[in-house]
Write a protein that holds these residues in place. Structure first.
Motif, PDB file in Angstrom:
ATOM      1  N   UNK A  36      14.789 -18.624 -10.225  1.00 59.44           N
ATOM      2  CA  UNK A  36      14.210 -19.620  -9.330  1.00 59.44           C
ATOM      3  C   UNK A  36      13.290 -18.968  -8.315  1.00 59.44           C
ATOM      4  N   UNK A  37      13.725 -17.840  -7.757  1.00 53.78           N
ATOM      5  CA  UNK A  37      12.914 -17.127  -6.770  1.00 53.78           C
ATOM      6  C   UNK A  37      12.190 -15.989  -7.471  1.00 53.78           C
ATOM      7  N   UNK A  38      10.995 -16.294  -8.024  1.00 46.99           N
ATOM      8  CA  UNK A  38      10.278 -15.313  -8.836  1.00 46.99           C
ATOM      9  C   UNK A  38       9.887 -14.061  -8.049  1.00 46.99           C
ATOM     10  N   UNK A  39       9.376 -14.162  -6.810  1.00 42.15           N
ATOM     11  CA  UNK A  39       8.987 -12.923  -6.128  1.00 42.15           C
ATOM     12  C   UNK A  39      10.172 -11.987  -5.910  1.00 42.15           C
ATOM     13  N   UNK A  40      11.351 -12.561  -5.594  1.00 40.40           N
ATOM     14  CA  UNK A  40      12.528 -11.724  -5.416  1.00 40.40           C
ATOM     15  C   UNK A  40      12.904 -11.049  -6.725  1.00 40.40           C
ATOM     16  N   UNK A  41      12.821 -11.784  -7.821  1.00 44.15           N
ATOM     17  CA  UNK A  41      13.141 -11.206  -9.124  1.00 44.15           C
ATOM     18  C   UNK A  41      12.158 -10.101  -9.473  1.00 44.15           C
ATOM     19  N   UNK A  42      10.895 -10.270  -9.073  1.00 43.87           N
ATOM     20  CA  UNK A  42       9.903  -9.235  -9.360  1.00 43.87           C
ATOM     21  C   UNK A  42      10.257  -7.939  -8.622  1.00 43.87           C
ATOM     22  N   UNK A  43      10.661  -8.058  -7.350  1.00 47.43           N
ATOM     23  CA  UNK A  43      11.091  -6.859  -6.617  1.00 47.43           C
ATOM     24  C   UNK A  43      12.281  -6.207  -7.313  1.00 47.43           C
ATOM     25  N   UNK A  44      13.210  -7.050  -7.794  1.00 48.02           N
ATOM     26  CA  UNK A  44      14.391  -6.546  -8.503  1.00 48.02           C
ATOM     27  C   UNK A  44      13.962  -5.709  -9.709  1.00 48.02           C
ATOM     28  N   UNK A  45      12.990  -6.212 -10.467  1.00 48.74           N
ATOM     29  CA  UNK A  45      12.595  -5.504 -11.683  1.00 48.74           C
ATOM     30  C   UNK A  45      11.710  -4.305 -11.386  1.00 48.74           C
ATOM     31  N   UNK A  92      15.063  13.411  -7.059  1.00 41.20           N
ATOM     32  CA  UNK A  92      16.039  13.536  -5.964  1.00 41.20           C
ATOM     33  C   UNK A  92      16.433  12.161  -5.400  1.00 41.20           C
ATOM     34  N   UNK A  93      17.720  12.031  -5.069  1.00 38.70           N
ATOM     35  CA  UNK A  93      18.222  10.762  -4.529  1.00 38.70           C
ATOM     36  C   UNK A  93      17.550  10.357  -3.239  1.00 38.70           C
ATOM     37  N   UNK A  94      17.191  11.324  -2.394  1.00 43.58           N
ATOM     38  CA  UNK A  94      16.554  10.994  -1.117  1.00 43.58           C
ATOM     39  C   UNK A  94      15.173  10.390  -1.358  1.00 43.58           C
ATOM     40  N   UNK A  95      14.480  10.901  -2.373  1.00 42.23           N
ATOM     41  CA  UNK A  95      13.167  10.339  -2.715  1.00 42.23           C
ATOM     42  C   UNK A  95      13.346   8.912  -3.228  1.00 42.23           C
ATOM     43  N   UNK A  96      14.353   8.725  -4.090  1.00 39.95           N
ATOM     44  CA  UNK A  96      14.655   7.386  -4.586  1.00 39.95           C
ATOM     45  C   UNK A  96      14.936   6.434  -3.417  1.00 39.95           C
ATOM     46  N   UNK A  97      15.732   6.919  -2.456  1.00 41.91           N
ATOM     47  CA  UNK A  97      16.053   6.100  -1.297  1.00 41.91           C
ATOM     48  C   UNK A  97      14.818   5.748  -0.471  1.00 41.91           C
ATOM     49  N   UNK A  98      13.884   6.695  -0.348  1.00 40.47           N
ATOM     50  CA  UNK A  98      12.662   6.437   0.416  1.00 40.47           C
ATOM     51  C   UNK A  98      11.834   5.334  -0.230  1.00 40.47           C
ATOM     52  N   UNK A  99      11.683   5.400  -1.551  1.00 41.22           N
ATOM     53  CA  UNK A  99      10.915   4.362  -2.249  1.00 41.22           C
ATOM     54  C   UNK A  99      11.623   3.014  -2.123  1.00 41.22           C
ATOM     55  N   UNK A 100      12.953   3.035  -2.273  1.00 41.19           N
ATOM     56  CA  UNK A 100      13.700   1.786  -2.197  1.00 41.19           C
ATOM     57  C   UNK A 100      13.608   1.150  -0.814  1.00 41.19           C
ATOM     58  N   UNK A 101      13.493   1.983   0.210  1.00 45.18           N
ATOM     59  CA  UNK A 101      13.352   1.453   1.578  1.00 45.18           C
ATOM     60  C   UNK A 101      12.103   0.567   1.682  1.00 45.18           C
ATOM     61  N   UNK A 102      11.025   0.986   1.006  1.00 47.77           N
ATOM     62  CA  UNK A 102       9.794   0.188   1.019  1.00 47.77           C
ATOM     63  C   UNK A 102      10.047  -1.172   0.365  1.00 47.77           C
ATOM     64  N   UNK A 103      10.815  -1.162  -0.743  1.00 47.07           N
ATOM     65  CA  UNK A 103      11.130  -2.433  -1.399  1.00 47.07           C
ATOM     66  C   UNK A 103      11.953  -3.326  -0.472  1.00 47.07           C
ATOM     67  N   UNK A 158       0.828  -1.207   0.000  1.00 44.77           N
ATOM     68  CA  UNK A 158       0.000   0.000   0.000  1.00 44.77           C
ATOM     69  C   UNK A 158       0.864   1.259   0.000  1.00 44.77           C
ATOM     70  N   UNK A 159       1.904   1.265   0.846  1.00 45.26           N
ATOM     71  CA  UNK A 159       2.759   2.446   0.909  1.00 45.26           C
ATOM     72  C   UNK A 159       3.472   2.654  -0.421  1.00 45.26           C
ATOM     73  N   UNK A 160       3.864   1.551  -1.078  1.00 38.53           N
ATOM     74  CA  UNK A 160       4.490   1.687  -2.390  1.00 38.53           C
ATOM     75  C   UNK A 160       3.511   2.337  -3.363  1.00 38.53           C
ATOM     76  N   UNK A 161       2.247   1.919  -3.314  1.00 39.83           N
ATOM     77  CA  UNK A 161       1.244   2.530  -4.179  1.00 39.83           C
ATOM     78  C   UNK A 161       1.133   4.019  -3.928  1.00 39.83           C
ATOM     79  N   UNK A 162       1.110   4.413  -2.651  1.00 42.29           N
ATOM     80  CA  UNK A 162       1.018   5.842  -2.332  1.00 42.29           C
ATOM     81  C   UNK A 162       2.253   6.573  -2.825  1.00 42.29           C
ATOM     82  N   UNK A 163       3.428   5.948  -2.625  1.00 45.09           N
ATOM     83  CA  UNK A 163       4.666   6.626  -3.020  1.00 45.09           C
ATOM     84  C   UNK A 163       4.823   6.689  -4.532  1.00 45.09           C
TER      85      UNK A 163
END
Lengths: 291, 291, 291, 291, 291
Positions: free
Chosen positions: A142-151, A166-177, A86-91
């Motif tokens: 082999x680990x499809x869900x992990x690969x999906x997060x990667x992509x 901005x890099x900080x925004x990128x970092x915030x989204x990546x934290x959710x991942x 959900x937070x990823x959707x908002x972000x």
């Protein structure tokens, strides 16, 4: 998972019947042998059965607490996936400024994950939601869900590079991942690491042993009503043992498993509705069981 | 770690047999002395053995809960390493924009760590995965896994300086390294800090003492079937004590240890497959045990 | 902390001997009075002692769980200090780009902290590691470890201002200092907040009371072997009580205390080796005890 | 909070005396009625009292664990406030580059908070430490500690705007304020949410009931020594119940409460000393109690 | 939630009366049948009822601990919402520099959430606080509280874009929204996932069974006072069972539910007062119950 009291009663009755019948038969054999043929060697005093009960209570107490903790941790980790999706959707909307394709890919994620946890193939939901460009690279791993997060991570990078975010925004989204990866790893940990054999097998064996010895110990004082007294107690311990076994593998295909299909649909709904799209039809509770 | 029910049963049988035989022999000695020579001083009333059972149950309850918690925390920390290594792989691509050499060095990390936890030399996997430039500085330090994280950190810095990457992005990647350091420290804490001697030795001594006293207390009422009743109860408490001892050192070279080789290979696979490289061959379950 | 099984056995034997002797003497007095003078008023039935055993088990169960949790939390917080000091070392190199003086100051930190927790003066290690410029301002504050973190923070600021380092990088390094402050505060919390008197004194008093009453209750049925039966049970409960008391103050100067000197040296080593400096000599295990 | 063993013993003795006297009187009434008037209906067999003991042990076990957990969580949350206030002090110097007025306002915060938790007016410490400009806006809000954090946040903003400080640095400082808000909310949660009435009232009622029934059940076998046996057991259960009640409200004005005044002074000291100011005089331990 | 001791006593009395009457009647039937008609088959020895008591204690112990943990986790998650809503209010002023409309929307959030958790329509509070522009998009989604967070996120973005606010500051504010989403997800998890049927139904059934068998087992020794002894014990176990059932669903419309209306109003107050607005009237405690 059973969510209706009435069906819970029926299910418990169904599960209780077979051990109850076997116990009652065994109790009957013991009482007849004792009362009719006066097999004196059968008499056992109180002490051993109550010490045995103490050891059994220790085993069952530790195991059932561990099994419940596994089940509830599994549920809590699915909750963490819900929250972070959900937070990823908002972000995606508020930090990246759009990209409904990434929200849709994230809506496919819980469906990919539940298939992986059950060792099943992904179904129609994933086919509908996952962008075509991601299908090949994700399912080649082999680990499809992990690969999906990667992509999804690569998709975020594209957006960041394109709009010079901005890099900080990128970092915030990546934290959710990363938080989603942590929850996924926790679910895999529970699935891949069964309870130690001591804690999964010994309580079961000890419970059976206890139920065999119980009427031998009670028949001398209880006489003809042994089957009643002994069966009630035997069934209580059998149900305690069974409760632990039901909960210790929360992702198995059983009526006691966590409702992963329903949870995946909820995540999908909460990601798609805010961007104005329609989720798949909700799964319905059937015969008291939420799929 | 034993992952197959059938081998679990065999293993438990193997572990149970020696104490069972010793207990049965001792019970036999007691019953023969009592029945044949009528050693009256052997008679003990019920009370002491049941109070002794209470003290033993307290000891075993606290110790076994602590031992299980250590084992599960060890597994959870390895899970944290899995999750954060995967996230590092994703971030190497999405935040730093490449650097497969760093992903490969991170794939070597769990192999370096498991060797350090077991006090073994690193093997072929590390030789294959670790970039040559890192080998000397890493293995010149006493704590090789920590030094590896240090040098991966320097590798990230090179990339940041070279491509003028934003400080917030650098901070996000470094956070993952700190999370891995936290998990590594937790694993070392479990390995370096045995359970207090009171909790590792006293339950064992008390269990043996209990099993010695048990037939003395039961022989008067149980008579010739003492060996049966007493041995069953004695074996249950011996197995409870043993379950705790098996779990309290989760990194030892034992069939009950955590499957560190398998977990390290999984991490390697999930880091290499998304960048199109092949991991080493998966470890197979042999005789029910996952290495 | 005792880390060798053999010395653990010796230590437990030493601790067990005095109460065992006192208990056996008391049991002997009771049995002689009863058997020789037939003091009938001594007879006590079973019930009170087993209800007393229940109350005692509740007290000891709650207290020993709390004491073990304090001990393990203390160890975990020292682990957090280890991990974050290591991460600070990595970040001094990878985020700030050097400053071995700060890494050295951080290597002095665990030595300052362990002295503060024990209420001792800092020793030769701190004199060697701490930069001279920090000595006066740090030791002028009542809470020296906190002041040291404060001045390391100022050192980081100097570096940030001098090389115009990004604010996000500064924030990332400062986060590590906050995490160390959190762990330090946790250790001080355990040291400054003893277990509530109810949980530290009552179990001890109740255990002594129980051991006094026990032979009175057992002498009627056990007769001349009372000292044997009663002493074994009494010693088990005394050891349970003692295990809790040993663990509830994990920083005291006792063989059961956490090995703070060894942990501080490990942190020093892992900070100095990667920057090519030599740590002090490792502390050795003496007579089974790690300092 | 009582911090000296000697005063703890005195306090426990004081608390134990009244129930001990009442119990002994009641036991005396029962034994006299039974021995003198031979009231046969008083005889109760063993079973009910031991089943009642089981129910009571369950109640007390669950309640006392919950009460201890509340007390320790309260202490841990005050620890979190300590740690984060210290970190704010460090960051005011290292990230914001000064602003002793904000460090002083933060030193006032724990004094404002402890007054709010006790429902008392703030005293001389707050008047001395809190900048005058903040007094009116803070105390016009119902939740003064929260309003103080709000205004410290505005003070940080002023500094950020004035010196054009990086947003990431601003975010790092604000994170500390959020962590303090989390700890404050946790303390309010414990104060505003009493244990459920079932867990606070039922154990107390059940303990009293148990103590009334106990001599009735014991008098038949114990005879004239009933008051001794029964009172010892009764007092143990009363003390267990009382331990739980003492700990379940850790902020009340009682000798068992957390030493909030001392903790607030410690925070003040650790904030003021590094900026070269003198904190108020330390609170002293009086009659074994730390205020 | 009941917050006054006096009303707690009344409520417990009300809840205890019906089972007490039923138990006493059943006990009376048993004792009359036994004493008058001398139904010998009714006699049951001690052993089975005490083994049954052990199984019941295990069930109730595990279930009541789990129920209390659910209740307290529910309260802690509402606490997390309180804390993060307050922090959002502070950040709206100190990081974004104003936007009272967002603070007001956030003040509406807990009211929207409590309506969703109870499955009720939102009331006057939401109508007053929620900005009109958000009403349609929020209530068009199935999960209204999640949609509200989404739209607050968009509001934050507007502000960031308009005043060109730093990405790190944006990330800091968004982190608070993610923390609120995590707490909301946790509350939904507790509401949507009932305790497993084994743990919610079996203790209830076993308690009833136990109360039926209890007088049969006690009547032989207790005779005419069976109703007294048996009812007291029966009611204790019934109340233990009931305590667990009361706590396991903390959001139901019951006097034992968490005071969600009061908590929502507190959040509203702490958000509105610092920006100089008046919150709605506080909810009052009525007949000892906080709504």
């Amino acid at each position: 998972m059973i969510v209706q009291r009435r069906y819970g009663l029926i299910q418990l009755f169904k599960e209780t019947l077979p051990p109850l019948i076997i116990l009652a038969l065994w109790d009957l054999v013991v009482v007849i042998l004792f009362q009719v043929y006066h097999q004196d060697w059968m008499e056992q005093p109180t002490l051993p059965i109550s010490l045995m009960g103490s050891a059994l209570a220790l085993f069952l107490g530790i195991r059932n607490n561990a099994a419940y903790a596994r089940w509830w941790e599994g549920r809590t980790l699915w909750g963490a996936i819900t929250n972070n999706c959900r937070s990823f959707g908002r972000e995606a909307a508020s930090l990246l400024g759009g990209r409904p394709d990434l929200a849709r890919a994230m809506a496919a994620y819980p469906h990919v994950l539940r298939a992986a946890l059950r060792g099943e193939a992904t179904g129609e939901d994933v086919a509908r939601l996952l962008p075509d460009s991601m299908k090949a690279p994700v399912f080649s791993c082999t680990n499809a869900p992990n690969a999906l997060l990667y992509h999804i991570g690569l998709g975020v990078r594209d957006e960041v590079v394109k709009h010079n975010i901005d890099g900080a925004v990128h970092g915030t989204v990546d934290r959710i991942l990363s938080d989603i990866a942590n929850a996924q790893g926790g679910l895999e940990r529970i699935r891949n690491t069964p309870l130690p054999v001591q804690y999964s097998l010994l309580p079961e064996i000890a419970t059976h042993l206890f139920c065999i010895v119980l009427p031998l110990s009670a028949v001398q004082t209880l006489g003809w009503i042994t089957p009643l007294g002994s069966s009630i107690i035997g069934v209580l311990f059998q149900m305690l043992d069974r409760s632990g076994r039901d909960l210790q593998e929360p992702f198995n295909a059983s009526v006691h498993a966590l409702p992963m299909a329903t949870m995946a649909r909820t995540i999908e709904r909460d990601l798609l509705q805010p961007i104005g799209e329609q989720p798949g039809a909700a799964f319905t509770v059937q015969r008291g069981v939420q799929p």
